[in-house]
Design a protein around this motif. Structure first.
Motif, PDB file in Angstrom:
ATOM      1  N   ALA A 243       0.811  16.033  -4.554  1.00  0.00           N
ATOM      2  CA  ALA A 243       1.774  15.289  -3.734  1.00  0.00           C
ATOM      3  C   ALA A 243       1.501  13.801  -3.823  1.00  0.00           C
ATOM      4  CB  ALA A 243       1.687  15.745  -2.284  1.00  0.00           C
ATOM      5  N   LEU A 244       2.522  13.038  -3.502  1.00  0.00           N
ATOM      6  CA  LEU A 244       2.430  11.595  -3.306  1.00  0.00           C
ATOM      7  C   LEU A 244       2.710  11.368  -1.825  1.00  0.00           C
ATOM      8  CD1 LEU A 244       2.535   8.555  -4.182  1.00  0.00           C
ATOM      9  CD2 LEU A 244       4.984   8.920  -4.526  1.00  0.00           C
ATOM     10  N   ILE A 245       1.763  10.729  -1.131  1.00  0.00           N
ATOM     11  CA  ILE A 245       1.942  10.439   0.290  1.00  0.00           C
ATOM     12  C   ILE A 245       2.003   8.929   0.457  1.00  0.00           C
ATOM     13  CG2 ILE A 245       1.009  10.687   2.612  1.00  0.00           C
ATOM     14  CD1 ILE A 245      -0.450  13.199   1.657  1.00  0.00           C
ATOM     15  N   ASP A 246       3.057   8.474   1.095  1.00  0.00           N
ATOM     16  CA  ASP A 246       3.250   7.053   1.362  1.00  0.00           C
ATOM     17  C   ASP A 246       3.046   6.822   2.856  1.00  0.00           C
ATOM     18  OD1 ASP A 246       4.841   4.725   2.304  1.00  0.00           O
ATOM     19  OD2 ASP A 246       5.379   4.539   0.191  1.00  0.00           O
ATOM     20  N   VAL A 247       2.035   6.022   3.188  1.00  0.00           N
ATOM     21  CA  VAL A 247       1.747   5.663   4.579  1.00  0.00           C
ATOM     22  C   VAL A 247       1.995   4.172   4.721  1.00  0.00           C
ATOM     23  CG1 VAL A 247      -0.004   5.573   6.392  1.00  0.00           C
ATOM     24  CG2 VAL A 247      -0.033   7.458   4.743  1.00  0.00           C
ATOM     25  N   GLU A 248       3.058   3.812   5.418  1.00  0.00           N
ATOM     26  CA  GLU A 248       3.394   2.400   5.646  1.00  0.00           C
ATOM     27  C   GLU A 248       3.462   1.606   4.337  1.00  0.00           C
ATOM     28  OE1 GLU A 248       4.041   0.381   8.547  1.00  0.00           O
ATOM     29  OE2 GLU A 248       4.410   2.350   9.415  1.00  0.00           O
ATOM     30  N   GLY A 249       3.995   2.215   3.288  1.00  0.00           N
ATOM     31  CA  GLY A 249       4.135   1.531   2.004  1.00  0.00           C
ATOM     32  C   GLY A 249       2.928   1.638   1.093  1.00  0.00           C
ATOM     33  N   VAL A 250       1.846   2.235   1.556  1.00  0.00           N
ATOM     34  CA  VAL A 250       0.651   2.442   0.734  1.00  0.00           C
ATOM     35  C   VAL A 250       0.785   3.816   0.089  1.00  0.00           C
ATOM     36  CG1 VAL A 250      -1.862   2.614   0.708  1.00  0.00           C
ATOM     37  CG2 VAL A 250      -0.736   1.039   2.296  1.00  0.00           C
ATOM     38  N   GLU A 251       0.901   3.839  -1.244  1.00  0.00           N
ATOM     39  CA  GLU A 251       1.086   5.098  -1.950  1.00  0.00           C
ATOM     40  C   GLU A 251      -0.250   5.721  -2.308  1.00  0.00           C
ATOM     41  OE1 GLU A 251       3.660   4.424  -5.297  1.00  0.00           O
ATOM     42  OE2 GLU A 251       5.432   4.514  -4.012  1.00  0.00           O
ATOM     43  N   CYS A 252      -0.420   6.954  -1.887  1.00  0.00           N
ATOM     44  CA  CYS A 252      -1.620   7.737  -2.185  1.00  0.00           C
ATOM     45  C   CYS A 252      -1.199   8.823  -3.176  1.00  0.00           C
ATOM     46  CB  CYS A 252      -2.192   8.345  -0.912  1.00  0.00           C
ATOM     47  SG  CYS A 252      -2.582   7.108   0.358  1.00  0.00           S
TER      48      CYS A 252
ATOM     49  N   LEU B  81      -0.020  -5.518   4.425  1.00  0.00           N
ATOM     50  CA  LEU B  81      -0.423  -5.142   5.774  1.00  0.00           C
ATOM     51  C   LEU B  81       0.768  -5.190   6.733  1.00  0.00           C
ATOM     52  CD1 LEU B  81      -3.918  -6.807   6.319  1.00  0.00           C
ATOM     53  CD2 LEU B  81      -3.385  -4.409   5.997  1.00  0.00           C
ATOM     54  N   THR B  82       1.232  -4.029   7.117  1.00  0.00           N
ATOM     55  CA  THR B  82       2.305  -3.927   8.108  1.00  0.00           C
ATOM     56  C   THR B  82       1.670  -4.033   9.498  1.00  0.00           C
ATOM     57  OG1 THR B  82       2.086  -1.537   8.319  1.00  0.00           O
ATOM     58  CG2 THR B  82       3.573  -2.352   6.574  1.00  0.00           C
ATOM     59  N   PRO B  83       2.468  -4.168  10.536  1.00  0.00           N
ATOM     60  CA  PRO B  83       1.885  -4.218  11.874  1.00  0.00           C
ATOM     61  C   PRO B  83       1.008  -2.997  12.192  1.00  0.00           C
ATOM     62  CG  PRO B  83       4.133  -5.002  11.967  1.00  0.00           C
ATOM     63  CD  PRO B  83       3.908  -4.483  10.561  1.00  0.00           C
ATOM     64  N   TRP B  84       1.425  -1.796  11.779  1.00  0.00           N
ATOM     65  CA  TRP B  84       0.620  -0.602  12.047  1.00  0.00           C
ATOM     66  C   TRP B  84      -0.713  -0.681  11.297  1.00  0.00           C
ATOM     67  CZ3 TRP B  84      -1.852   3.337   9.533  1.00  0.00           C
ATOM     68  CH2 TRP B  84      -2.299   4.393  10.333  1.00  0.00           C
TER      69      TRP B  84
ATOM     70  N   LEU C  71       5.843   6.007  14.058  1.00  0.00           N
ATOM     71  CA  LEU C  71       4.852   5.158  13.395  1.00  0.00           C
ATOM     72  C   LEU C  71       3.528   5.889  13.341  1.00  0.00           C
ATOM     73  CD1 LEU C  71       5.579   1.629  14.866  1.00  0.00           C
ATOM     74  CD2 LEU C  71       6.093   2.476  12.580  1.00  0.00           C
ATOM     75  N   PRO C  72       2.819   5.808  12.263  1.00  0.00           N
ATOM     76  CA  PRO C  72       3.161   5.067  11.059  1.00  0.00           C
ATOM     77  C   PRO C  72       4.284   5.766  10.292  1.00  0.00           C
ATOM     78  CG  PRO C  72       1.200   6.346  10.640  1.00  0.00           C
ATOM     79  CD  PRO C  72       1.540   6.518  12.097  1.00  0.00           C
ATOM     80  N   ARG C  73       4.987   4.970   9.484  1.00  0.00           N
ATOM     81  CA  ARG C  73       6.022   5.538   8.622  1.00  0.00           C
ATOM     82  C   ARG C  73       5.327   6.328   7.513  1.00  0.00           C
ATOM     83  NH1 ARG C  73       7.978  -0.135   8.348  1.00  0.00           N
ATOM     84  NH2 ARG C  73       6.740   0.035   6.492  1.00  0.00           N
ATOM     85  N   VAL C  74       5.694   7.599   7.398  1.00  0.00           N
ATOM     86  CA  VAL C  74       5.054   8.473   6.413  1.00  0.00           C
ATOM     87  C   VAL C  74       6.128   9.225   5.643  1.00  0.00           C
ATOM     88  CG1 VAL C  74       3.520  10.460   6.081  1.00  0.00           C
ATOM     89  CG2 VAL C  74       2.989   8.757   7.835  1.00  0.00           C
ATOM     90  N   ARG C  75       5.979   9.195   4.318  1.00  0.00           N
ATOM     91  CA  ARG C  75       6.837   9.969   3.422  1.00  0.00           C
ATOM     92  C   ARG C  75       5.942  10.779   2.498  1.00  0.00           C
ATOM     93  NH1 ARG C  75      10.381   5.515   0.756  1.00  0.00           N
ATOM     94  NH2 ARG C  75       8.278   4.770   0.588  1.00  0.00           N
ATOM     95  N   VAL C  76       6.373  11.998   2.199  1.00  0.00           N
ATOM     96  CA  VAL C  76       5.604  12.880   1.324  1.00  0.00           C
ATOM     97  C   VAL C  76       6.532  13.414   0.247  1.00  0.00           C
ATOM     98  CG1 VAL C  76       4.238  14.995   1.180  1.00  0.00           C
ATOM     99  CG2 VAL C  76       4.113  13.574   3.236  1.00  0.00           C
ATOM    100  N   ARG C  77       6.086  13.364  -0.984  1.00  0.00           N
ATOM    101  CA  ARG C  77       6.814  13.990  -2.093  1.00  0.00           C
ATOM    102  C   ARG C  77       5.927  15.105  -2.621  1.00  0.00           C
ATOM    103  NH1 ARG C  77       9.391  10.571  -6.869  1.00  0.00           N
ATOM    104  NH2 ARG C  77      11.372  11.191  -6.015  1.00  0.00           N
TER     105      ARG C  77
END
Length: 152
Positions: free
Chosen positions: A82-91, A143-146, A69-75
């Motif tokens: 890049a697209l960075i997803d932090v807890e479902g928030v896409e940057c 808003l996730t718990p994190w 945590l936090p859940r992070v995905r990067v494309r």
């Protein structure tokens, strides 16, 4: 270079930098690669059976998912962003060279959520090197718990 701004000339160089960052922050990391114009997400107009760009190069896109945590995905796109997803928030549209600094802030506890009273809203704020910050709007229902635990 782990500490400051680095130049990441390729998707593979960016993946290598992210592996080093995952090691520093003791996070698991899973990577998948899409190589060729027929496999990358932004090359849909390449045509059937076309694998190279007009200049003869093979575009390379990588999808990185970090554990914990936090859940992070990067494309990582072949177009140096890049697209960075932090807890479902896409940057969106984060320059590839700024991805390690962005993630250092997130993993290092510097990222936070700023609440706005009127009109009501929330923003994910991620400090970047050079006294800059990335700011992304997020709806209340996202808003996730994190994220909730990092509201200021």
């Amino acid at each position: 270079m782990i500490g400051g701004m680095e130049h990441l000339p390729s998707t593979e160089a960016a993946v290598t930098a992210l592996r080093a960052l995952a090691d520093v922050h003791e996070r698991e990391m899973e990577v998948t690669h899409d190589i060729g114009a027929d496999r990358t997400s932004r090359r849909t107009a390449a045509g059937v059976g076309v694998t190279v760009d007009p200049d003869g190069s093979l575009p390379h896109e990588a999808h990185v998912e970090f554990g914990g945590l936090p859940r992070v995905r990067v494309r990582l796109y072949p177009d140096d962003d890049a697209l960075i997803d932090v807890e479902g928030v896409e940057c969106h549209d984060i320059p590839r060279d700024e991805v390690p600094g962005f993630l250092r802030s997130v993993f290092g506890g510097l990222a936070y959520v700023r609440a706005r009273r009127f009109p009501p809203g929330y923003f994910l704020i991620v400090p970047l090197p050079g006294d800059r910050a990335h700011k992304e709007f997020l709806p209340l229902i996202a808003l996730t718990p994190w994220l909730s635990a990092h509201v200021r």
